[in-house]
Design an enzyme around this catalytic site. Structure first.
Site, PDB file in Angstrom:
ATOM      1  N   PRO A  48      36.266  46.943  40.573  1.00  0.00           N
ATOM      2  CA  PRO A  48      37.593  47.350  41.033  1.00  0.00           C
ATOM      3  C   PRO A  48      38.682  46.436  40.484  1.00  0.00           C
ATOM      4  O   PRO A  48      38.549  45.221  40.496  1.00  0.00           O
ATOM      5  CB  PRO A  48      37.496  47.256  42.549  1.00  0.00           C
ATOM      6  CG  PRO A  48      36.401  46.274  42.805  1.00  0.00           C
ATOM      7  CD  PRO A  48      35.427  46.436  41.675  1.00  0.00           C
ATOM      8  N   ASP A  87      40.857  47.518  43.719  1.00  0.00           N
ATOM      9  CA  ASP A  87      40.664  46.419  44.660  1.00  0.00           C
ATOM     10  C   ASP A  87      42.001  46.185  45.351  1.00  0.00           C
ATOM     11  O   ASP A  87      42.984  45.867  44.696  1.00  0.00           O
ATOM     12  CB  ASP A  87      40.252  45.177  43.855  1.00  0.00           C
ATOM     13  CG  ASP A  87      39.627  44.114  44.721  1.00  0.00           C
ATOM     14  OD1 ASP A  87      39.370  44.390  45.904  1.00  0.00           O
ATOM     15  OD2 ASP A  87      39.406  43.007  44.214  1.00  0.00           O
ATOM     16  N   TRP A 516      36.087  39.686  48.551  1.00  0.00           N
ATOM     17  CA  TRP A 516      34.908  39.821  47.680  1.00  0.00           C
ATOM     18  C   TRP A 516      33.823  40.643  48.360  1.00  0.00           C
ATOM     19  O   TRP A 516      32.973  41.214  47.697  1.00  0.00           O
ATOM     20  CB  TRP A 516      34.357  38.447  47.291  1.00  0.00           C
ATOM     21  CG  TRP A 516      35.250  37.733  46.339  1.00  0.00           C
ATOM     22  CD1 TRP A 516      36.090  36.697  46.626  1.00  0.00           C
ATOM     23  CD2 TRP A 516      35.419  38.001  44.943  1.00  0.00           C
ATOM     24  NE1 TRP A 516      36.757  36.310  45.494  1.00  0.00           N
ATOM     25  CE2 TRP A 516      36.362  37.088  44.454  1.00  0.00           C
ATOM     26  CE3 TRP A 516      34.848  38.924  44.069  1.00  0.00           C
ATOM     27  CZ2 TRP A 516      36.758  37.063  43.126  1.00  0.00           C
ATOM     28  CZ3 TRP A 516      35.250  38.908  42.734  1.00  0.00           C
ATOM     29  CH2 TRP A 516      36.193  37.978  42.280  1.00  0.00           C
ATOM     30  N   GLN A 552      33.891  36.536  36.391  1.00  0.00           N
ATOM     31  CA  GLN A 552      33.292  37.289  37.496  1.00  0.00           C
ATOM     32  C   GLN A 552      31.865  36.862  37.811  1.00  0.00           C
ATOM     33  O   GLN A 552      31.241  37.403  38.723  1.00  0.00           O
ATOM     34  CB  GLN A 552      33.307  38.789  37.191  1.00  0.00           C
ATOM     35  CG  GLN A 552      34.693  39.389  37.103  1.00  0.00           C
ATOM     36  CD  GLN A 552      35.472  39.246  38.393  1.00  0.00           C
ATOM     37  OE1 GLN A 552      34.910  39.223  39.479  1.00  0.00           O
ATOM     38  NE2 GLN A 552      36.778  39.105  38.280  1.00  0.00           N
ATOM     39  N   TRP A 556      32.409  38.830  41.177  1.00  0.00           N
ATOM     40  CA  TRP A 556      31.860  40.169  41.412  1.00  0.00           C
ATOM     41  C   TRP A 556      30.360  40.250  41.148  1.00  0.00           C
ATOM     42  O   TRP A 556      29.618  40.833  41.931  1.00  0.00           O
ATOM     43  CB  TRP A 556      32.625  41.186  40.559  1.00  0.00           C
ATOM     44  CG  TRP A 556      32.389  42.594  40.946  1.00  0.00           C
ATOM     45  CD1 TRP A 556      32.500  43.133  42.199  1.00  0.00           C
ATOM     46  CD2 TRP A 556      31.978  43.673  40.080  1.00  0.00           C
ATOM     47  NE1 TRP A 556      32.202  44.478  42.160  1.00  0.00           N
ATOM     48  CE2 TRP A 556      31.877  44.826  40.874  1.00  0.00           C
ATOM     49  CE3 TRP A 556      31.701  43.755  38.717  1.00  0.00           C
ATOM     50  CZ2 TRP A 556      31.520  46.069  40.345  1.00  0.00           C
ATOM     51  CZ3 TRP A 556      31.344  44.988  38.187  1.00  0.00           C
ATOM     52  CH2 TRP A 556      31.250  46.134  38.993  1.00  0.00           C
ATOM     53  N   LYS A 589      45.397  29.563  25.591  1.00  0.00           N
ATOM     54  CA  LYS A 589      45.449  30.603  26.601  1.00  0.00           C
ATOM     55  C   LYS A 589      46.807  31.300  26.533  1.00  0.00           C
ATOM     56  O   LYS A 589      47.831  30.656  26.328  1.00  0.00           O
ATOM     57  CB  LYS A 589      45.279  29.940  27.972  1.00  0.00           C
ATOM     58  CG  LYS A 589      44.673  30.868  29.005  1.00  0.00           C
ATOM     59  CD  LYS A 589      44.450  30.124  30.315  1.00  0.00           C
ATOM     60  CE  LYS A 589      44.475  31.132  31.438  1.00  0.00           C
ATOM     61  NZ  LYS A 589      44.341  30.554  32.738  1.00  0.00           N
ATOM     62  N   LYS A 592      52.728  32.978  30.368  1.00  0.00           N
ATOM     63  CA  LYS A 592      54.167  33.171  30.403  1.00  0.00           C
ATOM     64  C   LYS A 592      54.886  31.926  29.885  1.00  0.00           C
ATOM     65  O   LYS A 592      55.816  32.007  29.094  1.00  0.00           O
ATOM     66  CB  LYS A 592      54.592  33.429  31.859  1.00  0.00           C
ATOM     67  CG  LYS A 592      55.369  34.726  32.006  1.00  0.00           C
ATOM     68  CD  LYS A 592      55.882  34.877  33.423  1.00  0.00           C
ATOM     69  CE  LYS A 592      55.839  36.328  33.836  1.00  0.00           C
ATOM     70  NZ  LYS A 592      55.863  36.501  35.287  1.00  0.00           N
TER      71      LYS A 592
END
Ligand SMILES: [Zn+2]
Ligand SMILES: [Zn+2]
Length: 782
Positions: A48, A87, A516, A552, A556, A589, A592
């Site tokens: 999700p 989610d 979770w 994850q 997840w 990475k 912003k």
């Protein structure tokens, strides 16, 4: 008459958008599912997504992997259902709303009202749903956006209640007191897999402080990185096996580890006595910050093997409220636990009452200095856990809370993980494997508002009970409620049950579930199992394939494994493809603050979704960080795509001029020229290799093999050497053969690349065959 259409000359964004609309108009997704047998499923689970932030470039990578393998398996003849997931609960959502309403803490939420607050949360979840759906369509991902599973749905929650009720009845859920990482800003405890996500290097003031022995003018030197915990000190701790010394230095007598004396005192000291740690046990000392009162024996030296000689002084201070090791020592020596800190991380007593503990470090150091209790202050950079959402440094805090006793099924989890095929394998063996070896119980409860309410009711007599369905709640409620009840807070908070023991009303505990738990329940909850869809569930469990980012692993992937291992005894997935991050071309990475982020929509408008989809795996295997470089992307267009298009254009130009249609004749293999047979043999080898690479989820090799074939074998060698045969006046056997061979190979290549680049493959395939869609075709056989 034109036999074969020219390739589109429109802007790539227009071409791709039109094709996407065409797919909608022919309902290609459902067609590609319904034309496969129900007995031949390849099961895919969508992790999700949260739609409360705009989609980024890395979302494209994750989506293209899911999409490519679902399309590939469909072409292989499997029926691949594709339910998208959202989610929707949890702290991230609450934080967004809090920001919007300029709230500072939970008191603001309660003043505003939980009902109104949750309503806002529910709305905010969908803020960027349109953008995500647009991304999905724009990049040609086939997934069912019309029938999603949504974690805040009442039915979804009901399935979770069913699981939690089962866990409770089987003794897997308990209320415990544990030293937990707590985010003082969010006011909630974090699970260990969340803590693992938020480590950051920060600079802190560490201090070495002298603790005076009770009946002697000597001092234990103690090092701590958290001066704010000193007020709760009740003991010191040494390693019983290590060597300690008493020294004379700077006019004082100090006790510390022998191996650390040089680094702390330089060479200016004289050794007076030598001990092992065990010799120091039970020696008493005077409290350093004597502001709190104790109700048990305290202020003496304890022993434990967890004390290391790596840095500091070899003597640590024990504050059982603020560290797991400290609490363990506290239990062993029956020490009092002093906790002068509230759940917002502020002192509630002592001279620094009201102050956030980490801000108090400086004040405490000032105090120590003023009272001649500071031996040394030193800035140090260390890796410290922060709240993964709001970036506040976590504090370790004793907290009552609800847990799932995952340690009870640890062996089964390890065993089930070993049966999973991980791509790459080290994620399963090392990352998740190590995590499972060091498993802690799962801190399930969150003292928050927008989440699945824990279905546990408590009586003042101490009795507990759970309910496992909405119907059970309706039947057992003291108040009159009906089917329409929303299972969220605050509605469910107003429902009381009768205590089976003393008949008094029971109240729901306040906590909601860790979000979770929502995402980990999706194999069951997406189909409202076991209340509905039993057959569908059985057919769709476990998944053959899932794919998400490496972050994850302890998220997840882990929670899915825990919940399904408990409910069904098996892992809910068989194959996991894990992707790493997308970084900029220098390996940094995208963020912003660096202003190096790339908008996926702008990129697709400029280069086309296909080019990006092909480019990603061409850079490096997706399970390593992808260094995204626009130049490389341009090269995909100028090399691979333009060569493929030129080959198609060459073929169709002559076919149309000469009115040759290779579909109208056959040329037997034995009658083809040697070079035709050479190309066909190369092509069949390619099909075999590409199939093998798709089967082990290695798109980088898929891309490289196909690219080499198209550029070198097909274009550079075959077409170039056989141009004259296309130009021949007579449609003789040689001319027929070259047309037939080129047609077969081009058509085959369009199917080989279709899972990865759905647009250009569709155009070439449809132009060559006049069929409805390449995505309804079968994958080539070697
Ligand atoms: Zn936080
Ligand atoms: Zn009772």
């Amino acid at each position: 008459m034109t036999k074969f259409k020219e390739l589109s000359k429109e802007k790539v964004s227009v071409f791709e958008t039109n094709l996407s609309e065409y797919w909608d108009s022919i309902d290609v997704l459902n067609k590609s599912i319904n034309n496969r047998s129900k007995d031949n499923n390849f099961v895919f689970y969508d992790g999700p997504a949260t739609a409360n932030a705009m989609p980024k470039l890395h979302h494209m990578l994750a989506k293209l992997l899911k999409d490519t393998f679902c399309k590939y398996k469909t072409m292989q003849g499997y029926r691949v259902l594709r339910k998208v997931g959202w989610d929707t609960h949890g702290l991230p959502v609450e934080l967004e709303v809090e920001k919007e309403l300029c709230f500072l803490n939970k008191t603001d939420i309660e003043k505003y009202g939980i009902e109104k607050f949750n309503k806002k949360c529910c709305e905010s979840v969908w803020k960027n749903e349109k953008a995500f759906s647009l991304l999905t369509k724009r990049m040609g991902q086939f997934i069912d956006l019309d029938n999603p599973y949504v974690t805040y749905d009442n039915k979804y929650i009901e399935t979770e209640w069913w699981i939690l009720d089962k866990m409770f009845k089987e003794g897997m859920i308990y209320e415990g007191h544990k030293i937990m990482p707590l985010c003082p800003r969010c006011g909630t405890a974090l699970a260990s897999h969340e803590v693992a996500q938020g480590y950051k290097n920060i600079t802190v003031d560490t201090v070495v402080v002298p603790f005076k022995l009770k009946n002697e003018d000597s001092y234990f030197l103690v090092w701590t990185t958290t001066p704010w915990t000193l007020i709760a000190n009740v003991a010191l701790c040494v390693n019983p096996q290590e060597k300690y010394i008493k020294v004379k230095s700077q006019g004082y007598q100090f006790i510390l580890a022998a191996s650390l004396a040089d680094s702390l005192l330089g060479s200016e000291y004289e050794v007076l006595e030598k001990y092992t740690g065990k010799d120091l046990e039970m020696i008493e000392y005077e409290p350093l910050l004597p502001f709190l009162t104790v109700d048990k024996k305290a202020y003496f030296v304890t022993c434990d093997n967890y004390v290391t000689m790596e840095d500091g002084t070899g003597i640590v201070h024990i504050a059982p409220a603020f560290g797991a090791d400290d609490a363990e020592v506290g239990r062993k020596y029956n020490l009092p636990t002093l906790n002068p800190v509230d759940e917002e991380g502020k002192y509630r007593e002592g001279p620094w009452a009201g102050m956030f503990v980490m801000d108090a470090d400086l004040e405490i150091i000032k105090y120590l200095k003023a009272n001649d209790k500071l031996f040394k202050k030193q800035k140090m950079e260390h890796n410290y856990p922060h709240c993964w959402r709001c970036q506040t440094p976590l504090i370790y805090y004793p907290k009552p809370g609800w847990f799932i006793e995952t340690t009870k099924i640890k062996d089964k989890l390890i065993e089930n993980n070993k049966k999973v095929n991980w791509f790459p394998s080290y994620v399963g063996e090392k990352r998740l494997g190590n995590w499972l070896e060091n498993l802690n119980d799962w801190a399930l409860g969150r003292n928050r508002y927008w989440g699945t309410p824990l279905n546990i009711w408590k009586c003042e007599c101490g009795e507990l009970r759970t309910v496992g369905s909405k119907q059970e709640l309706i039947n057992e409620a003291i108040e009159t409620i009906d089917e329409t009840i929303d299972l969220h807070r605050p509605y469910v908070d107003n429902v009381h049950l009768t205590c089976p023991k003393c008949s008094k009303p029971m109240t729901r505990i306040e906590e909601v579930a860790d979000c979770w738990f929502d995402s980990g329940s999706m194999p069951f909850a997406q189909y409202h199992y076991p209340f509905e869809n039993e057959e569908l569930f059985n057919e769709q469990f476990p998944a053959d394939f899932i794919s998400e980012g490496i972050d994850q692993t302890r998220g997840w992937f882990y929670v899915l494994l825990v919940i399904s291992t408990f409910v069904k005894g098996v892992s809910p997935y068989k194959n996991v493809l894990v992707n790493d991050m997308v970084v900029d071309k220098d390996g940094l990475k995208m963020s912003k603050s660096r202003n190096n982020g790339i908008d996926p929509f702008e990129l697709m408008d400029q280069f086309g979704a296909d080019a990006i989809r092909w480019y990603f795996p061409s850079v490096s295997p997706v399970w390593t960080p992808t260094k995204f470089d626009i130049e490389g992307l341009k090269e995909v267009n100028s090399k691979f795509f333009s060569t493929l298009k030129n080959t198609y254009n060459f073929f169709t130009l002559y076919a149309n001029t000469d009115q040759v249609d290779p579909r109208e004749f056959e040329v037997e293999y034995k009658d083809r020229e040697e070079i035709d047979r050479w190309l066909l043999s190369k092509y069949h080898k390619l099909v075999k290799q590409v199939t093998e690479y798709y089967d082990i989820y290695d798109l980088t090799q898929v891309v490289r093999e196909i690219q080499y074939f198209v550029l070198e074998d097909l274009s550079n060698w075959y077409i170039r050497r056989n141009r004259k045969r296309f130009w021949g006046n007579e449609l003789d056997l040689s001319k027929k053969s070259v047309y037939k061979t080129t047609y077969e190979v081009l058509e085959g290549v369009s199917r080989l690349i279709a899972p990865l680049v759905p647009f250009i493959s569709e155009e070439i395939y449809c132009n060559l065959t006049e069929k409805e869609s390449v995505h309804l075709a079968d994958f080539p056989q070697a």
